[in-house]
Design a protein around this motif. Structure first.
Motif, mmCIF file in Angstrom:
data_model
loop_
_atom_site.group_PDB
_atom_site.id
_atom_site.type_symbol
_atom_site.label_atom_id
_atom_site.label_comp_id
_atom_site.label_asym_id
_atom_site.label_seq_id
_atom_site.Cartn_x
_atom_site.Cartn_y
_atom_site.Cartn_z
ATOM 1 N N ASP A 155 0.788 -1.238 -0.009
ATOM 2 C CA ASP A 155 -0.151 0.082 0.147
ATOM 3 C C ASP A 155 0.902 1.415 0.027
ATOM 4 O OD1 ASP A 155 -2.104 -1.413 0.068
ATOM 5 O OD2 ASP A 155 -2.467 -1.406 2.057
ATOM 6 N N LEU A 193 -8.385 32.514 -12.476
ATOM 7 C CA LEU A 193 -7.810 33.509 -11.606
ATOM 8 C C LEU A 193 -8.554 34.848 -11.437
ATOM 9 C CD1 LEU A 193 -4.228 32.965 -13.110
ATOM 10 C CD2 LEU A 193 -5.087 32.037 -11.142
ATOM 11 N N LYS A 239 -9.194 -2.908 4.804
ATOM 12 C CA LYS A 239 -8.150 -1.943 5.385
ATOM 13 C C LYS A 239 -7.190 -1.552 4.185
ATOM 14 C CE LYS A 239 -4.412 -2.335 8.652
ATOM 15 N NZ LYS A 239 -3.297 -3.025 9.405
ATOM 16 N N SER A 240 -6.619 -2.185 3.328
ATOM 17 C CA SER A 240 -5.820 -1.839 2.381
ATOM 18 C C SER A 240 -6.358 -0.755 1.578
ATOM 19 C CB SER A 240 -5.446 -2.940 1.490
ATOM 20 O OG SER A 240 -4.694 -2.469 0.132
ATOM 21 N N ILE A 244 -6.509 2.407 3.445
ATOM 22 C CA ILE A 244 -5.195 3.181 3.474
ATOM 23 C C ILE A 244 -4.812 3.719 2.095
ATOM 24 C CG2 ILE A 244 -2.813 2.594 3.533
ATOM 25 C CD1 ILE A 244 -3.178 0.261 5.492
ATOM 26 N N ARG A 245 -5.271 2.951 0.955
ATOM 27 C CA ARG A 245 -4.778 3.646 -0.317
ATOM 28 C C ARG A 245 -5.732 4.878 -0.462
ATOM 29 N NH1 ARG A 245 -3.448 -0.985 -4.545
ATOM 30 N NH2 ARG A 245 -1.934 -1.917 -3.231
ATOM 31 N N GLY A 248 -4.342 7.708 1.472
ATOM 32 C CA GLY A 248 -3.043 8.150 0.788
ATOM 33 C C GLY A 248 -3.379 8.858 -0.276
ATOM 34 N N LEU A 249 -4.414 8.624 -1.081
ATOM 35 C CA LEU A 249 -4.889 9.514 -2.218
ATOM 36 C C LEU A 249 -5.316 10.837 -1.820
ATOM 37 C CD1 LEU A 249 -5.441 9.247 -5.403
ATOM 38 C CD2 LEU A 249 -7.607 8.317 -4.999
ATOM 39 N N VAL A 299 -2.296 12.938 -0.588
ATOM 40 C CA VAL A 299 -1.279 13.401 -1.876
ATOM 41 C C VAL A 299 -2.077 14.444 -2.622
ATOM 42 C CG1 VAL A 299 -0.417 12.770 -4.218
ATOM 43 C CG2 VAL A 299 -0.323 11.158 -2.251
ATOM 44 N N VAL A 357 -1.864 17.587 -0.385
ATOM 45 C CA VAL A 357 -0.451 18.377 -0.628
ATOM 46 C C VAL A 357 -0.471 19.320 -1.957
ATOM 47 C CG1 VAL A 357 2.055 17.651 -1.238
ATOM 48 C CG2 VAL A 357 0.773 16.349 0.728
ATOM 49 N N ALA A 358 -0.983 18.444 -2.896
ATOM 50 C CA ALA A 358 -1.100 19.360 -4.237
ATOM 51 C C ALA A 358 -1.812 20.664 -3.990
ATOM 52 C CB ALA A 358 -1.905 18.430 -5.297
ATOM 53 N N ILE A 383 0.282 22.968 -1.942
ATOM 54 C CA ILE A 383 1.411 23.391 -2.973
ATOM 55 C C ILE A 383 0.670 24.662 -3.906
ATOM 56 C CG2 ILE A 383 3.021 22.963 -4.779
ATOM 57 C CD1 ILE A 383 3.214 20.246 -3.633
ATOM 58 N N LEU A 384 -0.382 24.375 -4.515
ATOM 59 C CA LEU A 384 -0.984 25.386 -5.373
ATOM 60 C C LEU A 384 -1.696 26.392 -4.641
ATOM 61 C CD1 LEU A 384 -2.065 22.956 -8.223
ATOM 62 C CD2 LEU A 384 -0.142 24.630 -8.356
ATOM 63 N N PRO A 428 0.118 29.947 -4.460
ATOM 64 C CA PRO A 428 0.301 30.622 -5.763
ATOM 65 C C PRO A 428 -0.885 31.141 -6.687
ATOM 66 C CG PRO A 428 1.893 28.736 -5.812
ATOM 67 C CD PRO A 428 0.856 28.801 -4.528
ATOM 68 N N VAL A 429 -1.824 30.336 -6.508
ATOM 69 C CA VAL A 429 -3.196 30.673 -7.309
ATOM 70 C C VAL A 429 -3.731 31.966 -6.492
ATOM 71 C CG1 VAL A 429 -5.398 29.816 -7.792
ATOM 72 C CG2 VAL A 429 -3.699 28.274 -8.167
ATOM 73 N N ALA A 478 -1.821 34.713 -7.780
ATOM 74 C CA ALA A 478 -2.027 35.111 -9.008
ATOM 75 C C ALA A 478 -3.422 36.001 -9.048
ATOM 76 C CB ALA A 478 -2.032 34.011 -9.981
ATOM 77 N N ARG A 479 -4.276 35.422 -8.394
ATOM 78 C CA ARG A 479 -5.682 35.899 -8.387
ATOM 79 C C ARG A 479 -5.718 37.621 -7.782
ATOM 80 N NH1 ARG A 479 -10.107 31.691 -8.192
ATOM 81 N NH2 ARG A 479 -11.546 33.528 -7.782
#
Lengths: 419, 137
Positions: free
Chosen positions: A305, A418, B5-6, B9-10, B13-14, B17, B20-21, B24-25, B28-29, B32-33
């Motif tokens: 996983d 934007l 369970k798997s 977890i996945r 995780g998804l 992740v 996190v994206a 990160i964005l 900056p977005v 920019a606005r």
């Protein structure tokens, strides 16, 4: 989905080329349109059949006006930002100039002005002046050097503002002649030779398995880390690839680097051999040395996983890269990868952190960054020819997803996202 | 068959992740606005300044913050009150709001300079003036 295995390599390459093309086309549009893009409704005032504006990345750098049947019916240009130095009473003016399909002017309009508002109003409503370009061909306008000789007369009470408008239109049209693309001389310098040398070395270790060659591989590995990495800093990175996609591939300025990058993509595509990741990449090679610092018993295999989740990271980073490029965000792409850290003096905190943390993790989870962190490696692996039975896999769906993301961002006006 | 369970977890995780994206964005977005809104406000204020200059034949005599300048120009009917504060997304009322715009002029008020600075810095991000930087493009 049944796609013949033989077509899959072409599909993968096409996905990458299509994304790069979309980025290029998007940035061409931004270059031509500037900060305040021309809209179809502005053009429709002069060409009522206008339905679509197509970026002309040729020497005129304007917009081809198309009707509903996608037939060319005219051409549109704006004077800003090219004519920002042509100032009237107190500032420059952004003028829209429209031409018909015979290349003759059909009208101009003031889009925005930094000049004195009352003077701008005077010019806007002086129809004799505003229609001075109607019926004149693009070439005729380009040749105008004296407004009076061309029977374009300034507006009384707003002389400087109207002259600035006139000169802006003339300059914008004429600049396509004066800006004739000067060819950059082709230069193959020592850095290019050295890069080709590293490439040849990688090819030798990838394809020649004789002992007398392979025994030099540790030395080559150290040379890539010290030479290609710390000395030259020529690692393939998202910032480099996106920069090329956005502007152009520097065939003339750094031909060695272009050959190097093309080989990194095309040799795995032809041969299934992960040439760059496995043999040349300084960060990959450094991780291989780091692995040896810790006894094998300390190393931990990642559970299934964990691997599944880890493999999402480079995909997420690629989505970020696509978004940053299309939305022109103030975000340094060098910071998502460790490769800029090799230029230690100029490296930012983000890239140094990614490099150090990646290396530390690789002590216990061998090659962790390559497997679960590297977006560039993901791209190289995506196009790599599969040995054995090939099928449309998760990676191919992800590639399609990235293409669709790029497509959506390309066709969505920036102001929708934007504000 | 993959266990529940798997799958959990996945999925988790998804989500992580994806989060996190988004992290990160997001900034900056947002930046920019904000930049687009700042440019719009700068253009409106600059137009107001030009109208003031046509009437008074000088620019306002004193250095001011963005909010003060907008109040001033609005008081003289050279600017609509609807100018939004690009940093807070609301009006310029109260005077204590975030405002990185500054107006300055010379000794005889014959020129103007509108600047927008980076957050907690004297470094200039946008400059619009009557001499060198007469456009935002």
């Amino acid at each position: 989905m049944k796609i013949k295995a033989a077509l899959l390599p072409f599909y993968r390459l096409a996905i990458l080329v299509a994304i790069a093309w979309l980025i290029r086309s998007h940035h061409d549009r931004i270059r031509v349109q500037g900060g305040w893009p021309i809209t179809v409704s502005e053009v429709r005032v002069f060409l009522p059949e206008a339905h679509h504006l197509k970026v002309d990345s040729g020497e005129r750098k304007g917009l081809i006006v198309l009707d509903q049947a996608r037939q060319e019916i005219g051409y549109a240009v704006r004077t800003m930002p090219h004519c920002r130095k042509i100032v009237g009473y107190s500032g420059p003016t952004d003028v829209l100039a429209i031409f018909d399909d015979d290349d003759k002017g059909v009208g101009i309009a003031i889009r925005h002005s930094y000049d004195t508002p009352s003077h701008v109003e005077d010019v806007k409503f002086e129809f004799l002046f505003m229609e001075s370009w109607n019926g004149r061909s693009w070439d005729d306008i380009a040749e105008i050097t004296n407004l009076n000789d061309a029977q374009i007369y300034a507006v009384s009470g707003a002389t400087r503002t109207s002259e600035a408008v006139a000169y802006s239109v003339n300059h914008r049209v004429a600049m396509t002649r004066s800006e004739g693309a000067a060819e950059e001389p082709w230069h193959f310098g020592w850095r290019d030779w050295l890069l080709c040398g590293f490439l040849v070395g990688g090819l030798a270790f990838a394809f020649k398995k004789e002992t007398f060659i392979q025994k030099w591989r540790p030395l080559y590995s150290v040379a890539t880390i010290l030479g290609l990495g710390f000395w030259m800093g020529d690692l393939i990175a998202q910032s480099l690839l996106v920069g090329w996609a956005e502007s152009r591939i520097p065939w003339a300025a750094t031909p060695g680097l272009v050959i190097f990058v093309l080989a990194a993509f095309l040799i795995p595509w032809f041969t299934a051999q992960p040439l760059y990741c496995q043999f040349i990449c300084p960060h990959g090679n450094l991780q291989r040395w780091f692995m040896k610092l810790v006894p094998a018993k300390w190393k931990r295999p990642l559970p299934g996983d964990g691997k599944w989740i880890g493999r999402l990271v480079p995909v997420m980073l690629l989505a970020v890269v696509v978004a940053v490029s299309f939305l022109q965000l103030d975000f340094d792409l060098a910071g998502i990868e460790p490769f800029d850290a090799y230029l230690v003096k100029s490296a930012g905190v983000a890239t140094l952190s990614v490099a150090v943390v990646g290396l530390l993790i690789s002590l216990f989870f061998p090659m962790a960054y390559c497997k679960f962190g590297c977006p560039t490696g993901w791209l190289l692996e995506f196009v790599r020819k599969r040995s054995g039975k090939d099928r449309f896999s998760d990676r191919d769906w992800i590639g399609l997803g990235l293409f669709l993301l790029a497509l959506a961002l390309h066709f969505t006006p920036l102001e929708k996202i934007l504000g | 068959m993959r266990s529940g369970k798997s799958f959990l977890i996945r999925s988790l995780g998804l989500v992580i992740v994806g989060a996190v994206a988004a992290v990160i964005l997001t900034e900056p977005v947002a930046e920019a606005r904000r930049e687009r809104r700042i440019k719009e406000v700068l253009l409106e204020v600059q137009e107001g300044l030009q109208r003031y200059h046509v009437k008074e034949e000088i620019y306002p005599r004193f250095a001011m913050s963005g909010g003060e300048l907008i109040d001033f120009l609005h008081g003289k009917s050279h600017l609509e009150k609807s100018v939004m504060n690009p940093w807070v997304g609301g009006g310029y009322d109260g005077g204590s709001e975030v405002d990185r715009m500054r107006y300055e002029t010379d000794d005889v008020a014959e020129s103007y300079e509108l600047t927008v600075r980076y957050w907690r810095s004297e470094k200039i991000k946008f400059r619009l003036d009557s001499t060198e930087n007469q456009s935002l493009e």
